[in-house]
Design an enzyme around this catalytic site. Structure first.
Site, PDB file in Angstrom:
ATOM      1  N   GLY A  56       0.848  -1.181   0.000  1.00 45.84           N
ATOM      2  CA  GLY A  56       0.000   0.000   0.000  1.00 45.84           C
ATOM      3  C   GLY A  56       0.886   1.235   0.000  1.00 45.84           C
ATOM      4  O   GLY A  56       1.314   1.704  -1.060  1.00 45.84           O
TER       5      GLY A  56
ATOM      6  N   THR B  60     -10.172   1.906  -7.587  1.00 52.95           N
ATOM      7  CA  THR B  60     -11.326   2.767  -7.842  1.00 52.95           C
ATOM      8  C   THR B  60     -11.748   2.581  -9.304  1.00 52.95           C
ATOM      9  O   THR B  60     -10.883   2.498 -10.179  1.00 52.95           O
ATOM     10  CB  THR B  60     -10.958   4.246  -7.594  1.00 52.95           C
ATOM     11  OG1 THR B  60     -10.503   4.376  -6.262  1.00 52.95           O
ATOM     12  CG2 THR B  60     -12.134   5.177  -7.830  1.00 52.95           C
TER      13      THR B  60
ATOM     14  N   GLY C  54      -2.552  13.249  -9.385  1.00 52.89           N
ATOM     15  CA  GLY C  54      -3.724  12.680  -8.707  1.00 52.89           C
ATOM     16  C   GLY C  54      -3.950  13.318  -7.343  1.00 52.89           C
ATOM     17  O   GLY C  54      -5.087  13.596  -6.947  1.00 52.89           O
TER      18      GLY C  54
ATOM     19  N   ILE D 187     -21.661  20.862  15.344  1.00 51.11           N
ATOM     20  CA  ILE D 187     -22.629  21.973  15.260  1.00 51.11           C
ATOM     21  C   ILE D 187     -24.054  21.428  15.111  1.00 51.11           C
ATOM     22  O   ILE D 187     -25.002  21.952  15.697  1.00 51.11           O
ATOM     23  CB  ILE D 187     -22.258  22.912  14.088  1.00 51.11           C
ATOM     24  CG1 ILE D 187     -20.972  23.674  14.434  1.00 51.11           C
ATOM     25  CG2 ILE D 187     -23.397  23.880  13.759  1.00 51.11           C
ATOM     26  CD1 ILE D 187     -20.316  24.381  13.263  1.00 51.11           C
TER      27      ILE D 187
ATOM     28  N   GLU E 296      -4.469   7.491  -2.439  1.00 51.78           N
ATOM     29  CA  GLU E 296      -3.458   8.250  -3.207  1.00 51.78           C
ATOM     30  C   GLU E 296      -2.334   8.753  -2.288  1.00 51.78           C
ATOM     31  O   GLU E 296      -1.759   9.830  -2.499  1.00 51.78           O
ATOM     32  CB  GLU E 296      -4.110   9.362  -4.036  1.00 51.78           C
ATOM     33  CG  GLU E 296      -5.107   8.752  -5.044  1.00 51.78           C
ATOM     34  CD  GLU E 296      -5.233   9.477  -6.360  1.00 51.78           C
ATOM     35  OE1 GLU E 296      -4.389  10.328  -6.656  1.00 51.78           O
ATOM     36  OE2 GLU E 296      -6.184   9.147  -7.102  1.00 51.78           O
TER      37      GLU E 296
HETATM   38  N1  CAA Z   1       8.229  11.718  -9.597  1.00 51.69           N
HETATM   39  C1  CAA Z   1       9.243  11.130 -10.302  1.00 51.69           C
HETATM   40  N2  CAA Z   1      10.084  10.206  -9.751  1.00 51.69           N
HETATM   41  C2  CAA Z   1       9.868   9.880  -8.455  1.00 51.69           C
HETATM   42  C3  CAA Z   1       8.842  10.450  -7.690  1.00 51.69           C
HETATM   43  C4  CAA Z   1       8.004  11.414  -8.306  1.00 51.69           C
HETATM   44  N3  CAA Z   1       7.009  12.014  -7.644  1.00 51.69           N
HETATM   45  N4  CAA Z   1       8.883   9.928  -6.453  1.00 51.69           N
HETATM   46  C5  CAA Z   1       9.910   9.063  -6.431  1.00 51.69           C
HETATM   47  N5  CAA Z   1      10.507   9.031  -7.657  1.00 51.69           N
HETATM   48  C6  CAA Z   1      11.688   8.274  -8.061  1.00 51.69           C
HETATM   49  C7  CAA Z   1      12.875   8.606  -7.161  1.00 51.69           C
HETATM   50  O1  CAA Z   1      13.549   9.745  -7.634  1.00 51.69           O
HETATM   51  C8  CAA Z   1      13.690   7.363  -7.255  1.00 51.69           C
HETATM   52  O2  CAA Z   1      14.420   7.390  -8.475  1.00 51.69           O
HETATM   53  P1  CAA Z   1      15.984   6.956  -8.564  1.00 51.69           P
HETATM   54  O3  CAA Z   1      15.993   5.510  -8.156  1.00 51.69           O
HETATM   55  O4  CAA Z   1      16.320   7.170  -9.994  1.00 51.69           O
HETATM   56  O5  CAA Z   1      16.706   7.820  -7.602  1.00 51.69           O
HETATM   57  C9  CAA Z   1      12.659   6.238  -7.347  1.00 51.69           C
HETATM   58  O6  CAA Z   1      11.463   6.877  -7.846  1.00 51.69           O
HETATM   59  C10 CAA Z   1      12.338   5.611  -6.016  1.00 51.69           C
HETATM   60  O7  CAA Z   1      11.918   6.650  -5.145  1.00 51.69           O
HETATM   61  P2  CAA Z   1      11.928   6.500  -3.564  1.00 51.69           P
HETATM   62  O8  CAA Z   1      13.261   5.969  -3.126  1.00 51.69           O
HETATM   63  O9  CAA Z   1      11.450   7.786  -3.000  1.00 51.69           O
HETATM   64  O10 CAA Z   1      10.852   5.339  -3.372  1.00 51.69           O
HETATM   65  P3  CAA Z   1      10.245   4.685  -2.038  1.00 51.69           P
HETATM   66  O11 CAA Z   1      10.135   3.230  -2.234  1.00 51.69           O
HETATM   67  O12 CAA Z   1      10.955   5.206  -0.828  1.00 51.69           O
HETATM   68  O13 CAA Z   1       8.724   5.209  -2.057  1.00 51.69           O
HETATM   69  C11 CAA Z   1       6.930   6.711  -1.582  1.00 51.69           C
HETATM   70  C12 CAA Z   1       8.388   6.520  -2.045  1.00 51.69           C
HETATM   71  C13 CAA Z   1       6.692   8.214  -1.689  1.00 51.69           C
HETATM   72  C14 CAA Z   1       6.721   6.248  -0.174  1.00 51.69           C
HETATM   73  C15 CAA Z   1       5.979   5.960  -2.553  1.00 51.69           C
HETATM   74  O14 CAA Z   1       6.085   4.552  -2.374  1.00 51.69           O
HETATM   75  C16 CAA Z   1       4.540   6.354  -2.367  1.00 51.69           C
HETATM   76  O15 CAA Z   1       4.099   7.387  -2.883  1.00 51.69           O
HETATM   77  N6  CAA Z   1       3.722   5.527  -1.643  1.00 51.69           N
HETATM   78  C17 CAA Z   1       2.298   5.727  -1.570  1.00 51.69           C
HETATM   79  C18 CAA Z   1       1.627   5.025  -2.725  1.00 51.69           C
HETATM   80  C19 CAA Z   1       0.253   5.559  -3.010  1.00 51.69           C
HETATM   81  O16 CAA Z   1       0.022   6.764  -3.041  1.00 51.69           O
HETATM   82  N7  CAA Z   1      -0.676   4.652  -3.281  1.00 51.69           N
HETATM   83  C20 CAA Z   1      -1.996   5.013  -3.632  1.00 51.69           C
HETATM   84  C21 CAA Z   1      -2.421   4.186  -4.801  1.00 51.69           C
HETATM   85  S1  CAA Z   1      -3.808   4.693  -5.741  1.00 51.69           S
HETATM   86  C22 CAA Z   1      -5.152   4.575  -4.725  1.00 51.69           C
HETATM   87  O17 CAA Z   1      -5.123   5.070  -3.659  1.00 51.69           O
HETATM   88  C23 CAA Z   1      -6.382   3.903  -5.194  1.00 51.69           C
HETATM   89  C24 CAA Z   1      -7.167   4.656  -6.140  1.00 51.69           C
HETATM   90  O18 CAA Z   1      -7.674   4.079  -7.098  1.00 51.69           O
HETATM   91  C25 CAA Z   1      -7.441   6.100  -5.923  1.00 51.69           C
END
Ligand code: CAA
Length: 381
Positions: free
Chosen positions: A130, A157, A241, A336, A362
């Protein structure tokens, strides 16, 4: 600095406010009760162009900017947050990966259909992946000119209404971000099955599903970006998103404030309208101020995206502040309304349930803080 919306943005917002009040709000309580959305309403949304909001005009979309998109999402959300999330996911994470990373052939074939209302979904999360999205285990094995996908996706979704799914999967047995790939999978692909529709606390008219992939063969041409780009494709899609979810929360929050002011104008206590009770007035002030601050942050994130500037941190800030503000506002709205707010006779009961998930999906509030903190350390550390 100019805080004025353009004439077109204002016109769009007002048109959607009118549409939402006429076509969506009267159905919202019933859709919540029945955990469903009438096909006739979805058809009206198609005819109104809502599925093509962010799609370029030559492909049959309306080509609106992110600010206008946010204003539209806020208006829809004030009427029904469940309807809004269907439109949000379709116009952002469900379609952006194709628009930005799909081949020209894929874009030409699929985007006009999506803009016309063939619904899109985004499949990244799994039971064990997740917040830690990179832990996903759905396998994508290369087989000649095809990939074969096997795994199970959760929290999808639009899961049962979708025609198109953006699916994140990885090379079998691999670990790490670079072994994650993004694909477009079509609904009729043999082996794709919508296994379960979740029975949720809120957003009950939107369908949130488990999607199973059992040896689904898809053409290699459905790869989005290059092999190994999948994680970044998903993160970039989520940047946009999250701006939409910020506006969704703002719409619910605004509906809570409006309902509370209306109620307090009618309710008499201690011989006067609640409007005149100092503790209630303080709540109004706090609710309005929090929503305003969050709205400015969300508008700024949308503006950055429209300028083509980096917006990862600002999108995370917008989502964090808007969803937490709206959560607080919904809680105060119940307070309220007193006991009445705790019943299904009043809309604030639904708003309170609907708003809760905006701090989860998200990316949870904790993940937004992680994204913001990493950026701050990078900038200042
Ligand atoms: N844009 C571009 N590149 C990105 C980025 C971004 N916003 N965020 C990270 N990256 C890149 C990093 O630069 C890195 O690249 P390099 O290896 O080249 O350096 C690579 O991706 C890995 O990044 P991290 O080391 O930061 O990755 P992480 O494993 O530590 O994870 C996190 C980062 C922010 C925690 C991510 O896992 C995250 O956003 N988690 C939440 C997931 C989420 O939002 N899920 C919701 C799903 S959709 C939903 O809810 C259902 C629906 O239908 C609405």
């Amino acid at each position: 600095m100019d805080f004025t919306l353009s004439e077109q943005q204002t016109m769009f917002r007002d048109m959607v406010r009118d549409f939402a009040a006429r076509e969506i709000a009267p159905l919202a309580a019933q859709m919540d009760r029945e955990a469903d959305m009438p096909e006739a309403l979805i058809q009206k949304l198609r005819e109104g162009g809502f599925f093509g909001l962010t799609f370029p005009e030559p492909l049959g979309g309306l080509g609106v900017d992110t600010t206008t998109y946010g204003l539209v999402v806020e208006e829809l959300s004030a009427a029904s947050a469940g309807v809004a999330v269907m439109i949000c996911v379709h116009n952002s994470v469900g379609s952006y990966p194709i628009a930005m990373f799909g081949s020209d052939e894929l874009k030409a074939r699929v985007l006009p259909r999506m803009a016309a209302g063939e619904i899109a979904a985004f499949c990244v999360s799994e039971a064990g992946a997740g917040s830690d999205a990179a832990a996903l285990t759905t396998a994508a094995a290369r087989d000649g000119d095809h990939y074969v996908l096997t795994g199970s996706k959760m929290w999808v979704t639009n899961g049962s209404r979708a025609r198109y799914y953006v699916v994140l999967a990885r090379t079998p047995g691999s670990v790490g971000h670079d072994s994650v790939h993004a694909f477009l999978v079509e609904r009729d692909a043999p082996g794709l099955c919508v296994a379960k529709k979740e029975d949720k606390m809120g957003l009950r008219c939107s369908d949130t599903c488990v999607v199973e992939l059992d040896g689904v063969r898809i053409p290699a041409a459905n790869l989005l970006g290059r092999e190994g780009d999948g994680f970044k494709v998903a993160m970039k899609a989520l940047d946009g998103g999250r701006i939409g979810i910020a506006f969704q929360a703002l719409g619910i929050g605004r509906a809570c404030l409006e309902a509370s002011v209306r109620y307090a104008g009618q309710r008499i206590a201690f011989g006067e309208k609640l409007w005149h009770i100092p503790t209630v007035r303080d709540k109004f002030a706090d609710m309005a101020a929090r929503l305003h601050a969050a709205r400015l942050t969300a508008l700024h994130a949308a503006w950055l995206k429209d300028q083509g500037r980096p917006h990862t941190k600002e999108a995370a800030m917008a989502k964090l502040l808007a969803t937490e503000a709206a959560g607080h506002v919904a809680d105060e709205a119940i307070q309220i309304h007193g006991g009445f707010g705790y019943t299904k006779d009043y809309d604030v009961e639904r708003y309170y349930r609907d708003v809760r998930v905006t701090r989860i999906y998200e990316g949870t509030s904790e993940i937004q803080r992680l994204v913001i903190a990493r950026s701050v350390i990078k900038e200042l550390g």
